[in-house]
Design an enzyme around this catalytic site. Structure first.
Site, PDB file in Angstrom:
ATOM      1  N   CYS A 142       0.836  -1.198   0.000  1.00  0.00           N
ATOM      2  CA  CYS A 142       0.000   0.000   0.000  1.00  0.00           C
ATOM      3  C   CYS A 142       0.875   1.255   0.000  1.00  0.00           C
ATOM      4  CB  CYS A 142      -1.013  -0.044   1.141  1.00  0.00           C
ATOM      5  SG  CYS A 142      -2.355   1.161   0.928  1.00  0.00           S
ATOM      6  N   HIS A 189      -3.918  -4.886  -0.317  1.00  0.00           N
ATOM      7  CA  HIS A 189      -3.527  -5.423   0.990  1.00  0.00           C
ATOM      8  C   HIS A 189      -3.584  -6.953   0.946  1.00  0.00           C
ATOM      9  CE1 HIS A 189      -3.309  -1.731   3.385  1.00  0.00           C
ATOM     10  NE2 HIS A 189      -4.256  -1.287   2.570  1.00  0.00           N
ATOM     11  N   GLU A 197      -2.714  -9.002   3.151  1.00  0.00           N
ATOM     12  CA  GLU A 197      -3.119  -9.521   4.459  1.00  0.00           C
ATOM     13  C   GLU A 197      -4.628  -9.453   4.663  1.00  0.00           C
ATOM     14  OE1 GLU A 197      -2.623  -5.107   5.180  1.00  0.00           O
ATOM     15  OE2 GLU A 197      -1.704  -6.626   3.887  1.00  0.00           O
TER      16      GLU A 197
END
Length: 196
Positions: free
Chosen positions: A76, A178, A180
């Site tokens: 990001c 992202h 994650e």
């Protein structure tokens, strides 16, 4: 072991939770000597690119980051920091990958920020996307994007315009989305990075 650059501008918790789920060992990079403890480095980041760059500069870690030869993953705002310049605050950044970070213009007739799930198209056989198919969805939250340049693009995304959802130069890799927060595909990408 993965070292996470800890400079006060990262979404550390969701990232460390994902690494724990995957059984990937990690620790924090707070000083230059910490880089020696890890064989992979992640630069996270959320918020304003100019502010993030200021915080990173204040740590004194910038020269060490620029000279790293081990695999590095920017996520990001951590991705945007690897570029030359951001229109967000008209900020000079690390200058590792010769691209600019631009604001989505109002003309794209899409809601800004670009927030939610969107498809990517892997490019240039990047090892980050091994086993990840074309049109796989990843989770994005951003108002600024990396200008598209075929030489450095590892994945493409369309949101009113084509932009680089992932970039790569030498040992430096970066993703705008992202991983994650992107379910199985994101976990696969983090595993691919850990296996570089």
């Amino acid at each position: 072991m993965i070292g996470i650059v800890n400079y006060g501008a990262g979404n550390i918790f969701s990232l460390t939770s994902a690494l724990e789920r995957l059984g990937l060992g990690y620790g924090m990079v707070n000083t230059e000597s910490d880089f020696d403890k890890y064989d992979k480095i992640i630069i996270p980041g959320v918020g304003h690119a100019g502010t993030a760059m200021q915080k990173l500069t204040e740590t004194g870690l910038v020269p060490a980051i620029k000279s790293l030869t081990k695999p590095v993953l920017g996520i990001c705002v951590g991705m945007q920091l690897l570029t030359d310049f951001s229109e967000e605050g008209n900020s000079d950044l690390l200058g590792i990958i010769p691209l600019k970070t631009l604001r989505f213009s109002e003309e794209i007739s899409k809601k800004v920020p670009h927030m939610g799930w969107n498809q990517i198209k892997p490019a240039n056989d990047s090892p980050l996307f091994k086993g990840i198919e074309d049109k796989t969805y990843f989770y994005f939250v951003h108002s600024y994007f990396i200008e598209f340049n075929t030489k450095f693009t590892a994945a493409i995304c369309e949101y009113g315009t084509s932009f680089s959802a992932a970039i790569q130069k030498d040992n430096f890799y970066a993703v705008q989305f992202h991983p994650e927060k992107s379910g199985e595909a994101g976990e696969r990408l983090l595993k691919n990075f850990a296996n570089l």
